[in-house]
Write a protein that holds these residues in place. Structure first.
Motif, PDB file in Angstrom:
ATOM      1  N   LYS A  35      24.407  12.609 -44.898  1.00 30.01           N
ATOM      2  CA  LYS A  35      25.764  12.358 -45.214  1.00 30.01           C
ATOM      3  C   LYS A  35      25.784  10.668 -45.679  1.00 30.01           C
ATOM      4  O   LYS A  35      26.300  10.579 -46.522  1.00 30.01           O
ATOM      5  CB  LYS A  35      26.637  12.608 -44.478  1.00 30.01           C
ATOM      6  N   SER A  36      25.288  10.090 -44.769  1.00 29.93           N
ATOM      7  CA  SER A  36      25.234   8.424 -45.000  1.00 29.93           C
ATOM      8  C   SER A  36      24.402   8.142 -46.288  1.00 29.93           C
ATOM      9  O   SER A  36      24.759   7.103 -46.755  1.00 29.93           O
ATOM     10  CB  SER A  36      24.656   7.772 -43.759  1.00 29.93           C
ATOM     11  N   ALA A  37      23.427   8.894 -46.506  1.00 29.31           N
ATOM     12  CA  ALA A  37      22.445   8.548 -47.582  1.00 29.31           C
ATOM     13  C   ALA A  37      23.267   8.928 -48.835  1.00 29.31           C
ATOM     14  O   ALA A  37      23.186   7.957 -49.910  1.00 29.31           O
ATOM     15  CB  ALA A  37      21.240   9.085 -47.504  1.00 29.31           C
ATOM     16  N   ARG A  38      23.894   9.815 -48.745  1.00 25.00           N
ATOM     17  CA  ARG A  38      24.777  10.305 -50.197  1.00 25.00           C
ATOM     18  C   ARG A  38      25.912   9.313 -50.327  1.00 25.00           C
ATOM     19  O   ARG A  38      26.221   9.147 -51.364  1.00 25.00           O
ATOM     20  CB  ARG A  38      25.666  11.809 -49.972  1.00 25.00           C
ATOM     21  N   ILE A  39      26.677   8.634 -49.154  1.00 25.77           N
ATOM     22  CA  ILE A  39      27.704   7.870 -49.282  1.00 25.77           C
ATOM     23  C   ILE A  39      26.934   6.551 -49.990  1.00 25.77           C
ATOM     24  O   ILE A  39      27.453   5.859 -51.080  1.00 25.77           O
ATOM     25  CB  ILE A  39      28.313   7.451 -48.125  1.00 25.77           C
ATOM     26  N   LEU A  40      25.911   6.182 -49.566  1.00 26.69           N
ATOM     27  CA  LEU A  40      25.269   4.877 -49.954  1.00 26.69           C
ATOM     28  C   LEU A  40      24.746   5.100 -51.349  1.00 26.69           C
ATOM     29  O   LEU A  40      25.105   4.105 -52.056  1.00 26.69           O
ATOM     30  CB  LEU A  40      24.036   4.657 -49.116  1.00 26.69           C
ATOM     31  N   LYS A  41      24.488   6.188 -51.845  1.00 27.47           N
ATOM     32  CA  LYS A  41      24.014   6.488 -53.181  1.00 27.47           C
ATOM     33  C   LYS A  41      25.304   6.412 -53.848  1.00 27.47           C
ATOM     34  O   LYS A  41      25.164   5.915 -55.075  1.00 27.47           O
ATOM     35  CB  LYS A  41      23.122   7.895 -52.994  1.00 27.47           C
ATOM     36  N   SER A  42      26.447   7.050 -53.722  1.00 21.86           N
ATOM     37  CA  SER A  42      27.481   6.880 -54.514  1.00 21.86           C
ATOM     38  C   SER A  42      27.971   5.796 -54.623  1.00 21.86           C
ATOM     39  O   SER A  42      28.560   5.238 -55.647  1.00 21.86           O
ATOM     40  CB  SER A  42      28.549   8.231 -53.905  1.00 21.86           C
ATOM     41  N   LYS A  48      27.184   0.003 -59.533  1.00 18.91           N
ATOM     42  CA  LYS A  48      26.425  -0.294 -61.092  1.00 18.91           C
ATOM     43  C   LYS A  48      27.269   0.147 -61.939  1.00 18.91           C
ATOM     44  O   LYS A  48      27.363  -0.741 -63.311  1.00 18.91           O
ATOM     45  CB  LYS A  48      25.294   0.665 -60.915  1.00 18.91           C
ATOM     46  N   GLU A  49      28.069   1.074 -61.921  1.00 18.46           N
ATOM     47  CA  GLU A  49      29.142   1.533 -63.019  1.00 18.46           C
ATOM     48  C   GLU A  49      30.186   0.388 -63.380  1.00 18.46           C
ATOM     49  O   GLU A  49      30.566   0.024 -64.450  1.00 18.46           O
ATOM     50  CB  GLU A  49      29.767   2.804 -63.024  1.00 18.46           C
ATOM     51  N   GLU A  50      30.690   0.063 -62.174  1.00 14.66           N
ATOM     52  CA  GLU A  50      31.846  -1.058 -62.130  1.00 14.66           C
ATOM     53  C   GLU A  50      31.165  -2.347 -62.658  1.00 14.66           C
ATOM     54  O   GLU A  50      31.883  -3.145 -63.606  1.00 14.66           O
ATOM     55  CB  GLU A  50      32.186  -1.417 -60.807  1.00 14.66           C
ATOM     56  N   GLY A  51      29.957  -2.623 -62.404  1.00 13.19           N
ATOM     57  CA  GLY A  51      29.260  -4.039 -63.250  1.00 13.19           C
ATOM     58  C   GLY A  51      29.062  -3.761 -64.603  1.00 13.19           C
ATOM     59  O   GLY A  51      29.267  -4.606 -65.444  1.00 13.19           O
ATOM     60  N   ASN A  52      28.702  -2.531 -65.128  1.00 17.09           N
ATOM     61  CA  ASN A  52      28.582  -2.257 -66.582  1.00 17.09           C
ATOM     62  C   ASN A  52      29.894  -2.510 -67.188  1.00 17.09           C
ATOM     63  O   ASN A  52      30.075  -2.823 -68.202  1.00 17.09           O
ATOM     64  CB  ASN A  52      27.670  -0.842 -66.736  1.00 17.09           C
ATOM     65  N   ALA A  53      30.871  -1.933 -66.438  1.00 16.38           N
ATOM     66  CA  ALA A  53      32.203  -1.701 -67.192  1.00 16.38           C
ATOM     67  C   ALA A  53      32.862  -2.953 -67.452  1.00 16.38           C
ATOM     68  O   ALA A  53      33.546  -3.281 -68.130  1.00 16.38           O
ATOM     69  CB  ALA A  53      33.249  -0.833 -66.438  1.00 16.38           C
ATOM     70  N   SER A  54      32.430  -3.874 -66.189  1.00 17.94           N
ATOM     71  CA  SER A  54      33.314  -5.130 -66.323  1.00 17.94           C
ATOM     72  C   SER A  54      32.608  -6.143 -67.187  1.00 17.94           C
ATOM     73  O   SER A  54      33.090  -7.152 -67.709  1.00 17.94           O
ATOM     74  CB  SER A  54      33.044  -5.791 -64.757  1.00 17.94           C
ATOM     75  N   ALA A  55      31.164  -5.873 -67.444  1.00 13.20           N
ATOM     76  CA  ALA A  55      30.606  -6.596 -68.458  1.00 13.20           C
ATOM     77  C   ALA A  55      30.961  -6.247 -70.044  1.00 13.20           C
ATOM     78  O   ALA A  55      31.113  -7.095 -70.699  1.00 13.20           O
ATOM     79  CB  ALA A  55      29.050  -6.423 -68.485  1.00 13.20           C
ATOM     80  N   GLN A  56      31.396  -4.915 -70.172  1.00 10.44           N
ATOM     81  CA  GLN A  56      31.839  -4.644 -71.256  1.00 10.44           C
ATOM     82  C   GLN A  56      33.204  -4.855 -71.855  1.00 10.44           C
ATOM     83  O   GLN A  56      33.702  -5.373 -72.691  1.00 10.44           O
ATOM     84  CB  GLN A  56      31.663  -3.002 -71.541  1.00 10.44           C
ATOM     85  N   ALA A  57      34.198  -4.504 -70.796  1.00  9.63           N
ATOM     86  CA  ALA A  57      35.534  -4.706 -70.948  1.00  9.63           C
ATOM     87  C   ALA A  57      36.119  -5.484 -69.750  1.00  9.63           C
ATOM     88  O   ALA A  57      36.508  -4.496 -68.682  1.00  9.63           O
ATOM     89  CB  ALA A  57      36.543  -3.250 -71.264  1.00  9.63           C
ATOM     90  N   PRO A  58      36.308  -6.627 -69.505  1.00  6.02           N
ATOM     91  CA  PRO A  58      36.573  -7.269 -68.366  1.00  6.02           C
ATOM     92  C   PRO A  58      37.909  -6.872 -67.989  1.00  6.02           C
ATOM     93  O   PRO A  58      38.093  -6.808 -66.750  1.00  6.02           O
ATOM     94  CB  PRO A  58      36.558  -8.909 -68.630  1.00  6.02           C
ATOM     95  N   ALA A  59      39.097  -7.020 -68.758  1.00  2.00           N
ATOM     96  CA  ALA A  59      40.412  -6.566 -68.075  1.00  2.00           C
ATOM     97  C   ALA A  59      40.858  -5.444 -68.763  1.00  2.00           C
ATOM     98  O   ALA A  59      42.295  -5.607 -69.153  1.00  2.00           O
ATOM     99  CB  ALA A  59      41.348  -7.787 -68.159  1.00  2.00           C
TER     100      ALA A  59
END
Length: 92
Positions: A35-42, A48-59
Motif C-alpha cells: 500500500k505504501s509503494a502504491r501511494i508513493l507511485k501515485s 510529474k503530471e503537475e510539473g508537466n501541466a505547470s510548464a504548459q499552462a502556468p495559471a
C-alpha cells in the motif's frame, strides 16, 4: 559478498524473519508495504503530471490545482483525503 548466498542461507534468513515477526504479522506487513509503494507511485506520478501541466499552462486552471484528492489505491475510498494547496505561494 552476497553472491555466495545459497538455498540453505536463504532458508535460514526466512526462518529467522518468521521467528522475529511471527507468521500472523507477515501478511499484514507485506500488505502495508504494498500500500505504501502504491501511494508513493501515485504521488510521484501526480508530481510529474503537475510539473508537466505547470510548464504548459502556468495559471490556466486555478480551481483544479487548489483542490485535489489523493487515493492510496484505485477504488480505496477509505484512505482518500482532500489536499488543500495554497494558490499563491508568496503568502505564507
Amino acid at each position: 559478498m552476497f553472491g555466495r548466498l545459497g538455498a540453505p542461507e536463504i532458508i535460514l534468513i526466512l526462518v529467522v524473519i518468521v521467528l522475529l515477526f511471527g507468521a500472523k504479522k507477515l501478511p499484514d506487513m507485506a500488505r502495508s508495504l504494498g500500500k505504501s509503494a502504491r501511494i508513493l507511485k501515485s504521488e510521484a506520478k501526480a508530481m510529474k503530471e503537475e510539473g508537466n501541466a505547470s510548464a504548459q499552462a502556468p495559471a490556466s486552471d486555478e480551481q483544479a490545482q487548489s483542490q485535489r484528492t489523493i487515493q492510496a489505491a484505485p477504488g480505496d475510498v477509505t484512505s482518500s483525503r482532500p489536499v488543500n494547496e495554497p494558490t499563491d505561494t508568496t503568502q505564507r
